[in-house]
Design an enzyme around this catalytic site. Structure first.
Site, mmCIF file in Angstrom:
data_model
loop_
_atom_site.group_PDB
_atom_site.id
_atom_site.type_symbol
_atom_site.label_atom_id
_atom_site.label_comp_id
_atom_site.label_asym_id
_atom_site.label_seq_id
_atom_site.Cartn_x
_atom_site.Cartn_y
_atom_site.Cartn_z
ATOM 1 C CB THR A 27 -26.397 -93.462 -14.267
ATOM 2 O OG1 THR A 27 -25.213 -92.575 -14.367
ATOM 3 C CG2 THR A 27 -26.601 -93.566 -12.747
ATOM 4 C CB THR A 42 -22.155 -88.665 -11.551
ATOM 5 O OG1 THR A 42 -22.967 -87.598 -11.569
ATOM 6 C CG2 THR A 42 -22.507 -89.549 -10.302
ATOM 7 C CD GLU A 47 -24.018 -87.686 -19.945
ATOM 8 O OE1 GLU A 47 -24.801 -88.187 -18.941
ATOM 9 O OE2 GLU A 47 -24.073 -86.425 -19.958
#
Length: 437
Positions: free
Chosen positions: A154, A191, A277
């Site tokens: 993702t 996740t 991230e």
């Protein structure tokens, strides 16, 4: 010297596995979003899943399947919708997914395990899934690992994949793995998804025990942002296609196989931490001198997860006080006068006393480590599952073997453990501040 060697092929490197990944229309971005791994024969299956009380439908589904029967033929993963906190309809969607795939593969739905990733609270786009499953099965290949790895991500910048080979009973045995994860990473099994394939023959209880221990030393020892996901899943298959004698109890061969399984999981875990991230470097925290391994890992993970430590690493600031503070609040007793802290080769704190050190040189070490700890450009995702344009481009080539090393000793105990994390940059907030808007 390791008793194994790295090979190509990911989850299709072990004998008897096919994989595929396609674009089914689950992600608004139009990026690949549906993946499948299939064993040619029924495989021993084991899993480690999130401990969150808010769980995705796929997590409960897999737990129930594995409790009833520790065997499986296939793993189906959708990206784009987490199918978590979606109520009874989300459960029905998961069950239908397995039924649709079972019909297409001509196997029992009980032989299928599921995983999902994406936005919490969003159901799977079933119309897209229904249309995608026949195409997915049609593209299964013994060399399809890379496409599967690309279809499960993702917000990840890159795919994560590894395969290792060793010899047991004079025959080659292989373990391969793929994973995804970038944000919401602080597993308690973020996740985070990981799928592992193996062609050894292992008894069900032993395979589960091996996987649980490997998870503790890898995925449960990484952190990006301190947030545990609703969907964390680590699923491993062992199909026996190497034709080696079955391993049914701990011994030399079992230890060899478990060590290779742990190495696969640690490689994938470090790749996730490095792809945090907004991250610019990987951190490895090494703790020694604790009373046992669990205590050492607890201290290491607390340091790796400290927002202050992570911010200092991003600023290339050798601020050892933040490391000491994090170690002290880890909930593990130790005497302050026994505490030693090193950053790379720089000894900053010894026997409870601060030491003079070359601050500019230590800062330069952090800059160099960040420059050497870069991500691969063979697969760069510029849009996540929500069509957010994540500006994390222009990152040159893969390295997860040059992390910032923080070494901490807390006494004379035999316990040693490691944890991995990443620095905390401005971009982390940019990526997550408007995730659904």
């Amino acid at each position: 010297m390791a008793e194994w060697q790295e090979i190509t092929g990911g989850v299709t490197a072990p004998k008897g596995y096919k994989a595929a990944g396609i674009t089914a229309g689950l992600k608004p971005s139009g990026l690949p979003d549906l993946a499948l791994i299939v064993s040619d024969v029924e495989a021993i299956a084991a899993g480690v899943f999130t401990t969150s009380q808010v769980k995705a439908a796929c997590v409960d589904y897999c737990r129930q399947r594995l409790q009833a029967k520790p065997f499986a033929r296939a793993i189906l993963c959708n990206a784009g919708q987490a199918n978590a906190a979606t109520g009874s309809q989300g459960v029905r969607d998961a069950e239908e997914s397995a039924e649709l795939l079972a019909k297409e593969l001509n196997i029992s739905p009980e032989s299928i395990l599921l995983a999902s990733t994406g936005v919490i609270g969003q159901r799977i786009k079933m119309d897209a899934l229904r249309g995608g499953i026949p195409k997915l099965v049609a593209t299964l290949s013994h060399t399809g690992s890379d496409t599967a790895a690309g279809a499960i991500i993702t917000t990840d910048l890159v795919t994560k994949s590894i395969a290792l080979e060793t010899t047991i009973a004079d025959r080659p045995v292989r373990i391969g793995g793929i994973a995804k994860g970038s944000g919401m990473i602080h597993p308690n099994m973020a996740t985070m998804l990981a799928f592992v394939t193996c062609d050894a023959a292992v008894s069900p209880h032993l395979w589960q025990e091996m996987l649980s221990r490997a998870a503790d030393r890898s995925f449960n020892s990484i952190t990006v942002d301190g947030d545990t996901s609703t969907n964390d899943s680590l699923i491993a298959l062992a199909n026996g296609e190497s034709r080696t004698p079955a391993i049914t109890e701990m011994g030399a061969e079992a230890e060899k196989l478990e060590a290779m399984l742990t190495a696969v999981c640690q490689h994938l875990a470090k790749a996730i931490a490095r792809d945090g991230e907004g991250a610019t470097c990987l951190m490895e925290v090494q703790v020694t001198g604790a009373h046992d391994e669990l205590a050492a890992r607890q201290i290491a993970k607390t340091i790796a997860g400290s927002s202050l430590v992570k911010s200092a690493i991003f600023g290339r600031d050798p601020n050892w006080g933040r490391i000491a503070a994090a170690a002290g609040r880890a909930g593990v007793p130790f005497e302050q006068e026994n505490l030693n802290i090193k950053l790379g080769d720089f000894l900053l704190f010894e026997n409870g006393q601060p030491l003079p050190f070359d601050r500019a040189a230590a800062s330069a070490y952090l800059k160099k480590a960040a420059a050497n700890s870069v991500l691969p450009q063979d697969f760069v995702a510029t849009n996540n599952s929500n069509d957010l344009s994540v500006d994390r481009k222009n990152i040159p080539g893969q390295r997860v073997d040059n992390p910032v090393i923080i070494a901490v000793n807390v006494g004379n105990g035999h316990g040693a453990g490691k944890a991995w994390g990443c620095d905390l940059s401005y971009d982390y907030v940019k990526i997550n501040a408007e995730y659904t808007t």
